[in-house]
Design a protein around this motif. Sequence first.
Motif, mmCIF file in Angstrom:
data_model
loop_
_atom_site.group_PDB
_atom_site.id
_atom_site.type_symbol
_atom_site.label_atom_id
_atom_site.label_comp_id
_atom_site.label_asym_id
_atom_site.label_seq_id
_atom_site.Cartn_x
_atom_site.Cartn_y
_atom_site.Cartn_z
ATOM 1 N N ALA A 1 -23.339 -15.093 37.261
ATOM 2 C CA ALA A 1 -24.106 -14.525 36.153
ATOM 3 C C ALA A 1 -24.668 -13.171 36.575
ATOM 4 C CB ALA A 1 -25.227 -15.456 35.737
ATOM 5 N N SER A 2 -25.098 -13.118 37.858
ATOM 6 C CA SER A 2 -25.633 -11.859 38.382
ATOM 7 C C SER A 2 -24.556 -10.774 38.335
ATOM 8 C CB SER A 2 -26.111 -12.067 39.809
ATOM 9 O OG SER A 2 -26.525 -10.837 40.361
ATOM 10 N N LEU A 3 -23.313 -11.137 38.682
ATOM 11 C CA LEU A 3 -22.199 -10.193 38.649
ATOM 12 C C LEU A 3 -21.931 -9.733 37.219
ATOM 13 C CD1 LEU A 3 -19.957 -8.707 40.212
ATOM 14 C CD2 LEU A 3 -18.521 -10.708 39.808
ATOM 15 N N GLU A 4 -21.995 -10.652 36.274
ATOM 16 C CA GLU A 4 -21.766 -10.304 34.861
ATOM 17 C C GLU A 4 -22.849 -9.358 34.380
ATOM 18 O OE1 GLU A 4 -19.196 -10.920 32.855
ATOM 19 O OE2 GLU A 4 -18.251 -11.892 34.575
ATOM 20 N N TYR A 5 -24.113 -9.642 34.752
ATOM 21 C CA TYR A 5 -25.218 -8.754 34.344
ATOM 22 C C TYR A 5 -25.099 -7.385 35.046
ATOM 23 C CZ TYR A 5 -27.687 -12.390 31.797
ATOM 24 O OH TYR A 5 -28.048 -13.349 30.897
ATOM 25 N N GLN A 6 -24.644 -7.400 36.282
ATOM 26 C CA GLN A 6 -24.457 -6.150 37.025
ATOM 27 C C GLN A 6 -23.348 -5.326 36.374
ATOM 28 O OE1 GLN A 6 -26.481 -5.262 39.607
ATOM 29 N NE2 GLN A 6 -25.460 -3.273 39.583
ATOM 30 N N LYS A 7 -22.236 -5.974 35.961
ATOM 31 C CA LYS A 7 -21.151 -5.267 35.271
ATOM 32 C C LYS A 7 -21.646 -4.695 33.949
ATOM 33 C CE LYS A 7 -17.159 -7.780 37.068
ATOM 34 N NZ LYS A 7 -16.086 -8.696 36.714
ATOM 35 N N LEU A 8 -22.419 -5.507 33.215
ATOM 36 C CA LEU A 8 -22.978 -5.055 31.945
ATOM 37 C C LEU A 8 -23.918 -3.861 32.180
ATOM 38 C CD1 LEU A 8 -23.187 -5.489 28.891
ATOM 39 C CD2 LEU A 8 -25.068 -7.093 29.345
ATOM 40 N N TYR A 9 -24.730 -3.969 33.256
ATOM 41 C CA TYR A 9 -25.641 -2.884 33.618
ATOM 42 C C TYR A 9 -24.850 -1.616 33.921
ATOM 43 C CZ TYR A 9 -28.463 0.058 36.681
ATOM 44 O OH TYR A 9 -29.072 1.140 37.259
ATOM 45 N N ASN A 10 -23.798 -1.754 34.713
ATOM 46 C CA ASN A 10 -22.968 -0.603 35.083
ATOM 47 C C ASN A 10 -22.295 0.009 33.852
ATOM 48 O OD1 ASN A 10 -23.611 -0.755 37.773
ATOM 49 N ND2 ASN A 10 -21.802 -1.937 38.345
ATOM 50 N N THR A 11 -21.795 -0.851 32.963
ATOM 51 C CA THR A 11 -21.116 -0.370 31.753
ATOM 52 C C THR A 11 -22.094 0.394 30.873
ATOM 53 O OG1 THR A 11 -19.630 -2.269 31.831
ATOM 54 C CG2 THR A 11 -19.735 -1.067 29.770
ATOM 55 N N ILE A 12 -23.271 -0.222 30.655
ATOM 56 C CA ILE A 12 -24.275 0.433 29.796
ATOM 57 C C ILE A 12 -24.766 1.716 30.460
ATOM 58 C CG2 ILE A 12 -26.575 0.216 28.832
ATOM 59 C CD1 ILE A 12 -26.002 -2.765 28.446
ATOM 60 N N SER A 13 -25.015 1.668 31.758
ATOM 61 C CA SER A 13 -25.484 2.839 32.489
ATOM 62 C C SER A 13 -24.444 3.952 32.440
ATOM 63 C CB SER A 13 -25.781 2.446 33.932
ATOM 64 O OG SER A 13 -26.237 3.562 34.667
ATOM 65 N N ASP A 14 -23.165 3.567 32.666
ATOM 66 C CA ASP A 14 -22.085 4.569 32.588
ATOM 67 C C ASP A 14 -21.977 5.137 31.173
ATOM 68 O OD1 ASP A 14 -21.462 4.319 35.225
ATOM 69 O OD2 ASP A 14 -19.729 2.989 34.915
ATOM 70 N N SER A 15 -22.112 4.271 30.199
ATOM 71 C CA SER A 15 -22.033 4.710 28.804
ATOM 72 C C SER A 15 -23.151 5.696 28.493
ATOM 73 C CB SER A 15 -22.106 3.506 27.867
ATOM 74 O OG SER A 15 -22.101 3.932 26.534
ATOM 75 N N LEU A 16 -24.369 5.358 28.958
ATOM 76 C CA LEU A 16 -25.500 6.268 28.733
ATOM 77 C C LEU A 16 -25.298 7.579 29.480
ATOM 78 C CD1 LEU A 16 -28.610 3.920 28.821
ATOM 79 C CD2 LEU A 16 -27.715 5.160 26.871
ATOM 80 N N ASN A 17 -24.827 7.468 30.711
ATOM 81 C CA ASN A 17 -24.559 8.694 31.483
ATOM 82 C C ASN A 17 -23.492 9.554 30.807
ATOM 83 O OD1 ASN A 17 -26.441 8.289 33.476
ATOM 84 N ND2 ASN A 17 -25.037 7.215 34.849
ATOM 85 N N ASN A 18 -22.443 8.877 30.314
ATOM 86 C CA ASN A 18 -21.384 9.614 29.606
ATOM 87 C C ASN A 18 -21.938 10.306 28.362
ATOM 88 O OD1 ASN A 18 -19.372 9.058 31.413
ATOM 89 N ND2 ASN A 18 -18.573 7.281 30.297
ATOM 90 N N GLU A 19 -22.800 9.580 27.639
ATOM 91 C CA GLU A 19 -23.416 10.165 26.443
ATOM 92 C C GLU A 19 -24.276 11.365 26.827
ATOM 93 O OE1 GLU A 19 -23.266 9.719 23.077
ATOM 94 O OE2 GLU A 19 -21.553 8.450 23.546
ATOM 95 N N ASN A 20 -25.048 11.197 27.898
ATOM 96 C CA ASN A 20 -25.894 12.301 28.359
ATOM 97 C C ASN A 20 -25.033 13.499 28.791
ATOM 98 O OD1 ASN A 20 -28.324 11.037 27.891
ATOM 99 N ND2 ASN A 20 -28.538 10.238 29.975
#
Length: 167
Positions: A22-41
């Motif tokens: 579950a931690s890995l899934e949340y970490q992947k979700l965190y990375n995806t959202i973080s990357d998405s936000l970074n890409n948007e920025n």
Amino acid sequence: SSIVTATKLLAELEENGNNHKASLEYQKLYNTISDSLNNENHRANLEELKAKYNLEEKEREIALLKKDKELQQALLERKNIITYSLTAGILLMLLILGLLYYAYWTARSKRNSLAVKNKEIEQQKNDLDKLNSEKDRFFSILSHDIRGPLNSLKGFSYLLGHMDAMS
């Protein structure tokens, strides 16, 4: 940004709870959202930079157009000055040529008038010389014709003046 924080916290909680999957899934979700936000920025920054670049490019283009317009106006003013100068020069030259022609025509007419007067004076001189020679001839003839009778009168008056001595 709160979703990113929440997924990060959930990943840490699950890891602390030894639920690594579950931690890995949340970490992947965190990375995806973080990357998405970074890409948007990054995309927003890139768009902002493109807009700034386009704005600066337009400002440079406007500045170049202004300089070009000023250059064209300067060239037009120079052409106008040259045109006016040439026109003034041509008019001045025509005026000078007119004055020279007038001076030539005046001198020529005076020269012709003087030539006519010189011919008249020469003719009058010739007439006067002829009259003078006729006068001299006339006086020569007259004195010759008068000298004979005067000499006779002189001789006769001499005789009359000495007649007392003769008688």
